[in-house]
Design a protein around this motif. Structure first.
Motif, PDB file in Angstrom:
ATOM      1  N   GLU A  38       0.839  -1.202   0.000  1.00 17.32           N
ATOM      2  CA  GLU A  38       0.000   0.000   0.000  1.00 17.32           C
ATOM      3  C   GLU A  38       0.876   1.254   0.000  1.00 17.32           C
ATOM      4  N   ALA A  39       1.880   1.254   0.870  1.00 16.35           N
ATOM      5  CA  ALA A  39       2.719   2.450   1.026  1.00 16.35           C
ATOM      6  C   ALA A  39       3.601   2.682  -0.195  1.00 16.35           C
ATOM      7  N   LEU A  40       4.038   1.597  -0.855  1.00 16.71           N
ATOM      8  CA  LEU A  40       4.925   1.730  -2.003  1.00 16.71           C
ATOM      9  C   LEU A  40       4.156   1.974  -3.289  1.00 16.71           C
ATOM     10  N   GLY A  41       2.918   1.485  -3.334  1.00 16.40           N
ATOM     11  CA  GLY A  41       2.155   1.581  -4.569  1.00 16.40           C
ATOM     12  C   GLY A  41       2.490   0.481  -5.552  1.00 16.40           C
ATOM     13  N   VAL A  42       2.912  -0.661  -5.030  1.00 19.31           N
ATOM     14  CA  VAL A  42       3.258  -1.788  -5.912  1.00 19.31           C
ATOM     15  C   VAL A  42       2.352  -2.978  -5.586  1.00 19.31           C
ATOM     16  N   PRO A  43       2.245  -3.942  -6.501  1.00 13.58           N
ATOM     17  CA  PRO A  43       1.403  -5.111  -6.220  1.00 13.58           C
ATOM     18  C   PRO A  43       1.946  -5.923  -5.036  1.00 13.58           C
ATOM     19  N   LEU A  44       1.042  -6.563  -4.302  1.00 15.94           N
ATOM     20  CA  LEU A  44       1.437  -7.374  -3.144  1.00 15.94           C
ATOM     21  C   LEU A  44       2.469  -8.428  -3.534  1.00 15.94           C
ATOM     22  N   GLU A  45       2.310  -8.976  -4.759  1.00 17.26           N
ATOM     23  CA  GLU A  45       3.205 -10.055  -5.197  1.00 17.26           C
ATOM     24  C   GLU A  45       4.656  -9.585  -5.302  1.00 17.26           C
ATOM     25  N   SER A  46       4.869  -8.278  -5.496  1.00 20.78           N
ATOM     26  CA  SER A  46       6.257  -7.826  -5.651  1.00 20.78           C
ATOM     27  C   SER A  46       6.881  -7.386  -4.321  1.00 20.78           C
ATOM     28  N   VAL A  47       6.206  -7.728  -3.201  1.00 24.94           N
ATOM     29  CA  VAL A  47       6.784  -7.454  -1.880  1.00 24.94           C
ATOM     30  C   VAL A  47       7.141  -8.773  -1.207  1.00 24.94           C
ATOM     31  N   VAL A  48       8.382  -8.890  -0.785  1.00 30.31           N
ATOM     32  CA  VAL A  48       8.830 -10.088  -0.075  1.00 30.31           C
ATOM     33  C   VAL A  48       9.113  -9.684   1.370  1.00 30.31           C
ATOM     34  N   VAL A  49       8.443 -10.344   2.311  1.00 25.06           N
ATOM     35  CA  VAL A  49       8.638 -10.010   3.725  1.00 25.06           C
ATOM     36  C   VAL A  49       9.537 -11.063   4.351  1.00 25.06           C
ATOM     37  N   ASP A  50      10.678 -10.604   4.837  1.00 26.25           N
ATOM     38  CA  ASP A  50      11.633 -11.516   5.454  1.00 26.25           C
ATOM     39  C   ASP A  50      11.684 -11.204   6.948  1.00 26.25           C
ATOM     40  N   THR A  51      11.298 -12.162   7.770  1.00 27.36           N
ATOM     41  CA  THR A  51      11.376 -11.965   9.213  1.00 27.36           C
ATOM     42  C   THR A  51      12.294 -13.025   9.786  1.00 27.36           C
ATOM     43  N   GLY A  52      12.880 -12.726  10.889  1.00 27.75           N
ATOM     44  CA  GLY A  52      13.451 -13.820  11.649  1.00 27.75           C
ATOM     45  C   GLY A  52      14.924 -14.089  11.516  1.00 27.75           C
ATOM     46  N   ASP A  53      15.757 -13.068  11.318  1.00 26.67           N
ATOM     47  CA  ASP A  53      17.197 -13.309  11.323  1.00 26.67           C
ATOM     48  C   ASP A  53      17.879 -12.035  11.806  1.00 26.67           C
ATOM     49  N   THR A  54      18.517 -12.111  12.967  1.00 32.04           N
ATOM     50  CA  THR A  54      19.136 -10.907  13.522  1.00 32.04           C
ATOM     51  C   THR A  54      20.351 -10.457  12.719  1.00 32.04           C
ATOM     52  N   ASP A  55      20.917 -11.336  11.871  1.00 30.40           N
ATOM     53  CA  ASP A  55      22.042 -10.901  11.045  1.00 30.40           C
ATOM     54  C   ASP A  55      21.605  -9.954   9.935  1.00 30.40           C
ATOM     55  N   SER A  56      20.350 -10.039   9.528  1.00 27.52           N
ATOM     56  CA  SER A  56      19.939  -9.244   8.370  1.00 27.52           C
ATOM     57  C   SER A  56      18.814  -8.258   8.654  1.00 27.52           C
ATOM     58  N   ALA A  57      18.182  -8.357   9.823  1.00 23.22           N
ATOM     59  CA  ALA A  57      17.051  -7.457  10.093  1.00 23.22           C
ATOM     60  C   ALA A  57      17.338  -6.594  11.312  1.00 23.22           C
ATOM     61  N   PRO A  58      16.866  -5.355  11.289  1.00 18.99           N
ATOM     62  CA  PRO A  58      17.120  -4.472  12.437  1.00 18.99           C
ATOM     63  C   PRO A  58      16.232  -4.820  13.630  1.00 18.99           C
ATOM     64  N   VAL A  91       7.350   0.104   8.807  1.00 17.85           N
ATOM     65  CA  VAL A  91       7.386  -0.258   7.383  1.00 17.85           C
ATOM     66  C   VAL A  91       6.875   0.900   6.521  1.00 17.85           C
ATOM     67  N   ILE A  92       5.846   1.603   6.980  1.00 16.81           N
ATOM     68  CA  ILE A  92       5.366   2.758   6.204  1.00 16.81           C
ATOM     69  C   ILE A  92       6.469   3.815   6.096  1.00 16.81           C
ATOM     70  N   MET A  93       7.163   4.039   7.218  1.00 18.26           N
ATOM     71  CA  MET A  93       8.237   5.038   7.200  1.00 18.26           C
ATOM     72  C   MET A  93       9.355   4.620   6.234  1.00 18.26           C
ATOM     73  N   ALA A  94       9.739   3.352   6.293  1.00 18.77           N
ATOM     74  CA  ALA A  94      10.803   2.857   5.410  1.00 18.77           C
ATOM     75  C   ALA A  94      10.352   2.883   3.955  1.00 18.77           C
ATOM     76  N   ALA A  95       9.117   2.488   3.711  1.00 24.19           N
ATOM     77  CA  ALA A  95       8.587   2.454   2.340  1.00 24.19           C
ATOM     78  C   ALA A  95       8.482   3.856   1.771  1.00 24.19           C
ATOM     79  N   THR A  96       8.137   4.814   2.618  1.00 25.30           N
ATOM     80  CA  THR A  96       8.009   6.200   2.153  1.00 25.30           C
ATOM     81  C   THR A  96       9.358   6.740   1.700  1.00 25.30           C
ATOM     82  N   GLU A  97      10.390   6.395   2.470  1.00 23.17           N
ATOM     83  CA  GLU A  97      11.736   6.842   2.082  1.00 23.17           C
ATOM     84  C   GLU A  97      12.171   6.185   0.770  1.00 23.17           C
ATOM     85  N   ALA A  98      11.888   4.885   0.647  1.00 24.84           N
ATOM     86  CA  ALA A  98      12.255   4.171  -0.581  1.00 24.84           C
ATOM     87  C   ALA A  98      11.485   4.722  -1.783  1.00 24.84           C
TER      88      ALA A  98
END
Lengths: 333, 449
Positions: A60-80, A98-105
């Motif tokens: 929603e925040a990016l304006g792209v289809p849901l299919e083009s969003v990949v949500v990666d959870t669960g690894d402290t080496d790669s996620a803040p 996520v809205i804040m990050a998506a807005t910047e992107a």
């Protein structure tokens, strides 16, 4: 023997999030060369569907289809950093981050597109994975091509950082003054029960609830919470205890034969409606619905038992033994 | 409310097919060649002094690779609340001097198979001088009860006080004004979270000296930071991998498997798995704490509650875990979603020699809702008022001041009452039928700070 019917109600509020020691969650969003957006989170999905609703919020925040969003959870080496999934906080906190990050992107995406399309970034909009000039829909460029241009032509990173922090609120030791929540969701539940005055058994016939949970990101998953919570609350009321004779330690259960939880045959009729009054600080007006759904069924059932047979059984769980003892005490008055 | 695009749509969940076809990978699906298995030796008594732990027979059993005792834990404190400034630490990771509840971890055995580990655990000989346990919270609060905490009593100390409190308005004056006094006592007994997936942890020592910790914790960073403190290593040595959990409900925020499994992996240099049995989940994991709440309300003939006094006692069991925080949440919610001008609440976090309680779905709010809402019906029955009406007359409105001194800005209690009445075809009394959360007609004006 007689079977008595009764109806009870209960209303409740429920706080979203916590405040103890501050309550932050961060998110990172970056665009891959061909326009897939990766969302990096350390928030865990407990089965409630967090990954899906976060994908929806990012799309929603990016304006792209849901299919083009990949949500990666669960690894402290790669996620803040994230505080954790509890306190009905995950969609509220991670969603805002996520809205804040998506807005910047998205800002970088539009800047890259502006250069490619020879237009001003503020004149562009993104919808369904296409960037177009406002008012001139024939001038479009796909996010796919913009991402390629960013990576291999302009040398830009289409990425964003987000955080949501509920600051710490210390409790005044003398008065208890504090800010204990971000927003409050609400519910009223109506329980209809049957009480067998010979055996003391209580059967819940129906649980009907009106919820107000801010904006629903995914109504079907809100329904999942409401349904699961109703059954959990019913079991809490009538069936479950690890110390049935608390504070005695007797009959401490160690398996599902000794600690009985409801199965499909125990389910009452379940109805609900959901009202949406957006919160001021949730992502798109979200409030937390995770925990609250197990709460109001408990007093609603206890009140329905009172309506049926005239006794308040105020110690959980309301076992047949407690119902019979309460009825006997009432007769002896 | 503005209509959005994909937000608000019931899209199919991204992991649904995996969950219902058994293809989702959980921590118990993680397997490494050469992986060892861990089992815990636990206290058989509710309270006692440990005289001797004899692991020699267990160590001689073929297939046993290591035994982990309190001496192997670099910082033998279970630290979960120290990161947010709640002290003192009170729970050892592995008991060394005393045991405070039946089932408390004393030492771990590590073996080539789960069966060997189980057998070895049964060979550890414990010599414990049993002491009289404190099992009842009311007894724990008396001067006669032995102090089971090193600070000399059986309650958590909040800013030097043995309870958390709310003070709002003047309850004594409220009780004087009231037409009726309505009292009620409400007791929750402990329950278990019953997640489908029990606690599981797999730790793999990496060639570069780091540890990869596969965990079904609800809070990855919280678990990583606490594990680092217990292991006395910088957190850059640890990598927490998880994110897909088979049910949590608050039962998986206690950082209870990762530290010991990590120590076993460091000690043996091999991957180690510790998975809890259902019996451990029921009898040894944290539970929802018992909570007793005593209400005394002053009520007017027209249904308005003018004073509410509550004493709440939360049974933390043997150690803090997250209970000191839960009690604060209990405090904030005991007045309920109602506008009451005079409120007095005292909440106690009390220790007993029981299986520790900790967070569970609705942490200490479920408890408050149960008590408040049965109490509302009790009031209705005492003054002869409709249960819908008593709630609507007292429901908080936007602009009202809650006893925690926060102004209500997103009230919709009345709206849910009206919607629920409509849902079940109940006709509301005329007096309250048109009430809404932005309207003060017929009720008290907003209470100002």
């Amino acid at each position: 023997m007689s079977v008595m019917r009764g109806r009870g109600i209960a209303s409740a509020n429920y706080p979203t999030g916590m405040n103890l020691g501050g309550d932050p969650t961060q998110a990172l969003v970056f665009c891959q060369p061909t326009g897939t957006f990766s969302v990096k989170l350390a928030s865990t999905d407990l089965g409630q569907g967090l990954k899906t609703v976060i994908g929806q919020i990012a799309a929603e925040a990016l304006g792209v289809p849901l299919e083009s969003v990949v949500v990666d959870t669960g690894d402290t080496d790669s996620a803040p950093h994230d505080m954790g999934t509890f306190a009905s906080r995950a969609t509220h906190r991670a969603g805002n981050a996520v809205i804040m990050a998506a807005t910047e992107a998205k800002k970088v995406l539009l800047e890259v597109a502006a250069e490619e399309m020879e237009a001003a970034p503020e004149d562009l909009e993104v919808r369904d994975g296409q960037v177009s000039v406002k008012g001139t829909p024939q001038r479009t460029m796909s996010v796919f091509d913009i991402a390629l241009a960013a990576h291999f032509k302009q040398g830009r990173t289409i990425s964003g950082r987000g955080i949501y922090l509920k600051p710490k609120s210390a409790i005044d030791p003398e008065t208890g003054a504090c800010d204990p929540d971000s927003t409050e969701a609400h519910v009223t539940t109506v329980a209809d029960v049957e009480v067998d005055t010979e055996t003391g058994e209580v059967t819940v016939l129906r649980l009907a609830s009106a919820y107000e949970v801010g904006r629903q990101v995914n109504p079907q998953m809100v329904q999942g919470q409401i349904t699961g919570g109703a059954v959990m609350g019913m079991a809490h009321t009538l069936m479950e205890s690890v110390f049935p004779y608390y504070p005695a330690l007797d009959h401490h259960p160690g398996n599902f034969g000794e600690y009985v939880i409801p199965t499909a045959v125990d389910l009452p009729e379940l109805h609900h409606v959901v009202l949406e009054y957006p919160s001021s600080n949730g992502p798109y007006g979200v409030k937390g619905v995770g925990e609250m759904t197990a709460n109001s069924p408990i007093p609603a059932i206890v009140n329905a038992i009172h309506d049926a047979v005239g006794v308040f059984v105020t110690e959980l769980p309301v076992t047949p033994e407690k119902v019979l003892r309460a009825l006997r005490a009432k007769e002896q008055l | 409310m503005k209509q959005l695009g994909i937000v608000g749509q019931s899209v199919k969940r991204s992991d649904g097919i995996g969950h219902v076809t058994g293809q989702t990978e959980y921590v118990d699906d993680v397997f490494y060649p050469g992986m060892l298995w861990l089992k815990m030796v636990r206290s058989p008594v509710s309270r006692g002094r440990i005289r001797r732990v004899d692991t020699s027979r267990a160590e001689r059993l073929p297939g046993v690779t290591a035994v982990v005792t309190a001496k192997d834990v670099p910082n033998n404190w279970y630290t979960i609340l120290c990161l947010i400034g709640i002290e003192p630490n009170d729970e050892p990771v592995l008991a060394d001097e005393e045991v405070m509840y039946e089932g408390e971890p004393i030492c771990a055995v590590v073996a080539e198979t789960e069966d060997i580990a189980r057998e070895a655990a049964s060979l550890v000989k414990l010599e414990i001088d049993e002491q009289e346990p404190v099992l009842d919270v009311e007894y724990a609060l008396t001067a006669d009860a032995p102090a089971i905490k090193k600070w000399g009593n059986n309650t958590f100390m909040y800013d030097g006080m043995n309870h958390r409190r709310l003070r709002f308005g003047d309850v004594d004056r409220g009780f004087e004004e009231a037409d009726h006094i309505v009292e009620g006592t409400y007791q929750m007994t402990p329950i278990e979270h019953v997640p489908m997936e029990t606690h599981v942890c797999v730790v793999k020592p990496e060639p570069n000296g780091r540890l990869t910790i596969h965990s079904n914790t609800q809070a990855l960073y919280f678990t990583m930071d606490n594990t680092a403190i217990i292991l006395k290593v910088p957190s850059n040595r640890l990598r927490l991998v998880g994110g897909t959990v088979g049910g949590g409900f608050g039962g998986k925020v206690d950082v209870i498997t990762e530290p010991v499994t990590s120590i076993a992996a460091m000690k043996t240099g091999r991957p180690v798995k510790w998975r809890w049995t259902r019996e451990e989940e029921f009898r040894r994991s944290s539970v929802r704490g018992a909570c007793k709440m005593e209400y005394r309300d002053g009520v007017m003939k027209d249904g308005r509650i003018v004073a509410r006094k509550v004493r709440s006692i939360h049974d933390a069991g043997a150690y803090h875990r997250h209970s000191p925080y839960g009690v604060q949440k209990n405090m904030a919610n005991l007045p309920g979603p109602y506008s009451i001008p005079n409120v007095w609440v005292d909440c106690y976090c009390v220790y007993t020699n029981r299986q520790p309680s900790s967070a569970m779905r609705g942490f200490a709010v479920t408890e408050a809702t149960f008590a408040v809402e049965v109490q509302m019906d009790k009031i209705a029955s005492v003054i002869g008022m409709d249960p819908w009406e008593i709630r609507m007359v007292n429901a908080y409105r936007n602009g009202h001041m809650r006893p925690v001194r926060k102004v209500v800005e997103d009230a919709t209690l009345l709206e849910t009452l009206k919607a629920a009445a409509q849902l079940v075809g109940h006709e509301l009394p005329a007096r309250v039928r048109d009430m809404h959360s932005d309207d003060y007609a017929g009720v008290a004006e907003p209470v100002q700070p």
